[in-house]
Design an enzyme around this catalytic site. Structure first.
Site, short mmCIF file in Angstrom:
data_model
loop_
_atom_site.label_atom_id
_atom_site.label_comp_id
_atom_site.label_asym_id
_atom_site.label_seq_id
_atom_site.Cartn_x
_atom_site.Cartn_y
_atom_site.Cartn_z
N SER A 157 -8.17 3.86 8.54
CA SER A 157 -8.81 3.83 7.23
C SER A 157 -8.05 2.91 6.28
O SER A 157 -8.62 2.02 5.65
CB SER A 157 -8.88 5.25 6.67
OG SER A 157 -9.35 5.23 5.34
N LYS A 182 -9.08 -1.54 5.39
CA LYS A 182 -9.32 -2.08 4.05
C LYS A 182 -8.29 -3.16 3.70
O LYS A 182 -8.63 -4.20 3.15
CB LYS A 182 -9.26 -0.96 3.01
CG LYS A 182 -10.50 -0.07 3.07
CD LYS A 182 -10.42 1.11 2.12
CE LYS A 182 -9.39 2.11 2.59
NZ LYS A 182 -9.49 3.40 1.88
N ARG A 198 -15.13 12.56 6.88
CA ARG A 198 -13.86 13.24 7.17
C ARG A 198 -13.53 14.24 6.07
O ARG A 198 -13.03 15.33 6.34
CB ARG A 198 -12.72 12.22 7.30
CG ARG A 198 -12.77 11.43 8.59
CD ARG A 198 -11.86 10.22 8.54
NE ARG A 198 -10.47 10.60 8.30
CZ ARG A 198 -9.56 9.83 7.72
NH1 ARG A 198 -9.89 8.62 7.30
NH2 ARG A 198 -8.33 10.27 7.55
N ASP A 257 -15.54 2.36 6.79
CA ASP A 257 -14.51 3.27 6.29
C ASP A 257 -15.07 4.18 5.21
O ASP A 257 -14.76 5.36 5.17
CB ASP A 257 -13.31 2.51 5.73
CG ASP A 257 -12.31 3.47 5.13
OD1 ASP A 257 -11.77 4.29 5.89
OD2 ASP A 257 -12.09 3.46 3.90
N HIS A 281 0.85 -1.19 0.00
CA HIS A 281 0.00 0.00 0.00
C HIS A 281 0.88 1.24 0.00
O HIS A 281 1.81 1.34 0.79
CB HIS A 281 -0.92 0.04 1.22
CG HIS A 281 -1.73 1.30 1.25
ND1 HIS A 281 -2.88 1.44 0.50
CD2 HIS A 281 -1.55 2.48 1.89
CE1 HIS A 281 -3.36 2.66 0.69
NE2 HIS A 281 -2.58 3.31 1.53
#
Lengths: 434, 434
Positions: free
Chosen positions: B183, B187, B168, B161, B82
């Protein structure tokens, strides 16, 4: 302009411009700025604070979200009093007729009981027939005719405050100084007044627990009022025990009626006199506080204040015979005396607990839609510094339903801290900010 | 339990329990806790912070708000990467086929472009026919068949999320470390992985502007992953200039395809190799990083990685001939070269401005519902430390519509800070946290 940028600015501790504050207040009132954005901003304000200039701008924008009453054609000073709320505070019911009897206009818009704290409107409504939901036209007409009116907030006054307060209530952003100041002052500034006396309560029965907090709130509210061109003074007064000896609705009405006859507990009478004297000075019916105090005593002694109260009750459709026959007021069917369990002196009273006990009996509201029982409440027998024995009565609970009775009695007993040490009662008036 | 009490607790800087966090996350997902309460809580978290234990609990509650894919029956390590997002970051398109070609399962769920930062899904979708909206059943079937799949977030994955991120975004609570970590990780933890490599970007084109901030975010995400029983390492990598020389969608796909052939800018190739090596170690296809690097070079040299990319494209309904004939990819009709105005060295590049220029041309999204133009973007000619003359090309803009062209060109020119001093390019890999 975007709400998210305004939130970010306050989040980072920066100062908002008047245009930004207007964008939020107008947008929220019109339903164009979302409540979830406003609540994030409120939390940022809670944690980051506001400058005096921001608080003044916020108040003014909230004020002009609704109708601002113009009473300038009445051509006399118009003075109101606002208390930040406490337990047993029925001063408005004495002050309003006294000051109006001196020829000062008193356009008083009051609130309702919430949580442990009582509300002037609920007290007045325990007088059979008494209407507090007058229209602004009726309000103005009463002011012209008898110089005083005691009503509730109407939908036209500061609608932004109503929406914001409801949001603050569910987002843990109520006890925040600039938000409190703007909420209080936006409503008061809409009354068409020329001057305002603030009674800022300090102590365990008040929203402000310390004198320092209370002083800061009072100073900010004075700044806001002056920023909007109004005379304003504040007294910081003690709320570390209930004011007077009665807590409830009809119970407090009786205590107020007695005060209008010159009778009653010293603390309550003193506070009525001090606040009235301040109002009389702002209303140019006295040139200084001493003269104001003398004027108060005169208006009570002459019966003029009592007669003004009769006029108010008649004008607002209440039963005026209650003034002379208290048995026409609602009463509770049962009484229970709470007695001390040990010998000693009353060291302290958890005043909020007394307020909650009164609420449990039905005198207050757990939620905005709870129903009030006008006859119930407490009479307070022992005050801070009093010497007690085992079995000396501390307070009497007046109740109709036994459901929460035991909890209320336990709360009341626990509220009294009794110890061996001799203690002085705290001074009633802690400071005057003029 | 009441939401307002939980908000108050965080407002006052206290630590929330797992039950309180669960109450909010479950309640919000189910529509029982109001968005205006959650946004006030988010702001309180932003300003008061969260402990590591709170962040882990928040991640886990968000994770279990939706479906958690179980791939344990595949009986092989499953590793994803990620990136926290930047400009020109197309590493996923290289890494996924490389690591899968080594026999490690790569279940990759990616995001879309937003603001100045690009998105893997948009890049992939510039390949004609390429589908990223596979169902979880199709996703699993691809992983069984070819060991890799590149899809978008489905409605089943961490619905909490999605709701929280949308909130947000409009309440200025995005750049908050524990909320970002929860967040991202909620995921990623839903993907059924055994290990995760984080590429945490640092610099003026990243969300984290300083190495210290980036390190703290990386450390927190590693704590969260380990708290949930996953292997996790992080590289802190430079984002003070665009990665590689192409920014856009089809433009970046071409650069990724070239990298799969062993060609391309050194920074981009190096980052692909380093991240792949970390993934190969977590996936037990290499015993150490050096072996991982060698394995990367092998899989590129043998063409195995390129062939794996072909399998991916075919499996996801894309046009595989694009791999060999880049003219089958979308291109922009026009080009404009932005040239230096003075002699000197490139001191710095405002990378976020380059990202915004690319967005203005149509390669990114101003809002979630903006449409992407796959052919447009920038090619970067000058990098930090490069010597330039008047008229040396800095970048070329590839565009279809002239509407925002001038603004994009001006942004690009202003993004380049040119001065007399010789400067070194910043190191690409700033730190490895293992």
């Amino acid at each position: 302009m975007r709400a998210v940028d305004i939130i970010e600015k306050k989040r980072d501790g920066k100062t908002l411009t008047r245009d930004e504050i207007r964008f939020i207040v107008q947008g929220y009132t019109a339903g164009e700025v979302a409540d979830y954005q406003v609540s994030a901003l409120l939390m940022a304000i809670f944690l980051r604070g506001m400058t005096d200039a921001e608080a003044i701008a916020l108040t003014e924008e909230m004020l002009y979200s609704g109708e601002v009453i113009d009473l300038s054609d009445l051509d006399r000073p118009r003075v109101d009093k606002h208390s930040t709320g406490g337990v047993g505070d029925k001063t408005s019911l004495v002050i309003a007729p006294v000051v109006a009897a001196a020829g000062v206009i008193v356009p008083m818009i009051s609130g309702r009981a919430l949580a442990h704290s009582g509300g002037t409107l609920d007290k007045l409504e325990s007088i059979p027939g008494f209407r507090t939901n007058l229209s602004l036209t009726e309000f103005r007409s009463m002011l012209e005719r008898i110089g005083v009116a005691l009503i509730g907030q109407t939908a036209e006054i500061a609608p932004a405050d109503r929406k914001l307060y409801a949001l603050r209530d569910v987002t843990a952003t109520v006890p925040c100084r600039p938000l409190m100041a703007a909420s209080i002052m936006s409503k008061k500034m809409a009354e068409g007044i020329t001057g305002l006396v603030l009674d800022v309560k300090v102590g365990n029965g008040a929203f402000m627990k310390s004198e320092d907090e209370a002083r800061k709130l009072a100073e900010l509210m004075i700044q806001v009022a002056r920023g909007l061109g109004k005379d304003c003074v504040a007294l910081l007064t003690d709320m570390s025990q209930p004011l007077g000896s009665r807590v409830g609705n009809a119970l407090e009405v009786i205590e107020a009626f007695e005060a209008l006859r010159g009778n009653g507990p010293e603390d309550f009478i003193t506070l009525c006199r001090e606040l009235s004297a301040e109002m009389l000075v702002l209303g140019r019916a006295a040139t200084n506080i001493d003269e104001g105090r003398a004027r108060y005593d005169e208006l009570i002694a002459s019966g003029a204040a009592l007669e003004k109260m009769r006029e108010i009750i008649v004008a607002q459709s209440g039963e005026p015979r209650t003034l002379d026959d208290y048995s026409l007021l609602p009463t509770a069917r049962h009484q229970r005396v709470v007695k001390a369990r040990r010998k000693g002196y009353v060291q302290a009273i958890d005043t909020e607990a007394i307020g909650r006990a009164s609420m449990l009996l039905g005198a207050g509201r757990l939620r905005l839609d709870s129903k009030i029982d006008p006859g119930v409440g407490l009479t307070i027998a022992a005050r801070i510094g009093d010497e007690v024995d085992e079995n000396t009565p501390l307070a009497t609970l007046h109740y109709n339903s036994a459901v929460l009775m035991d909890e209320a009695a336990a709360l009341t007993l626990q509220a009294y801290q009794i110890g061996g040490e001799r203690v002085e009662a705290p001074p009633l008036i802690k400071a005057a900010l003029r």
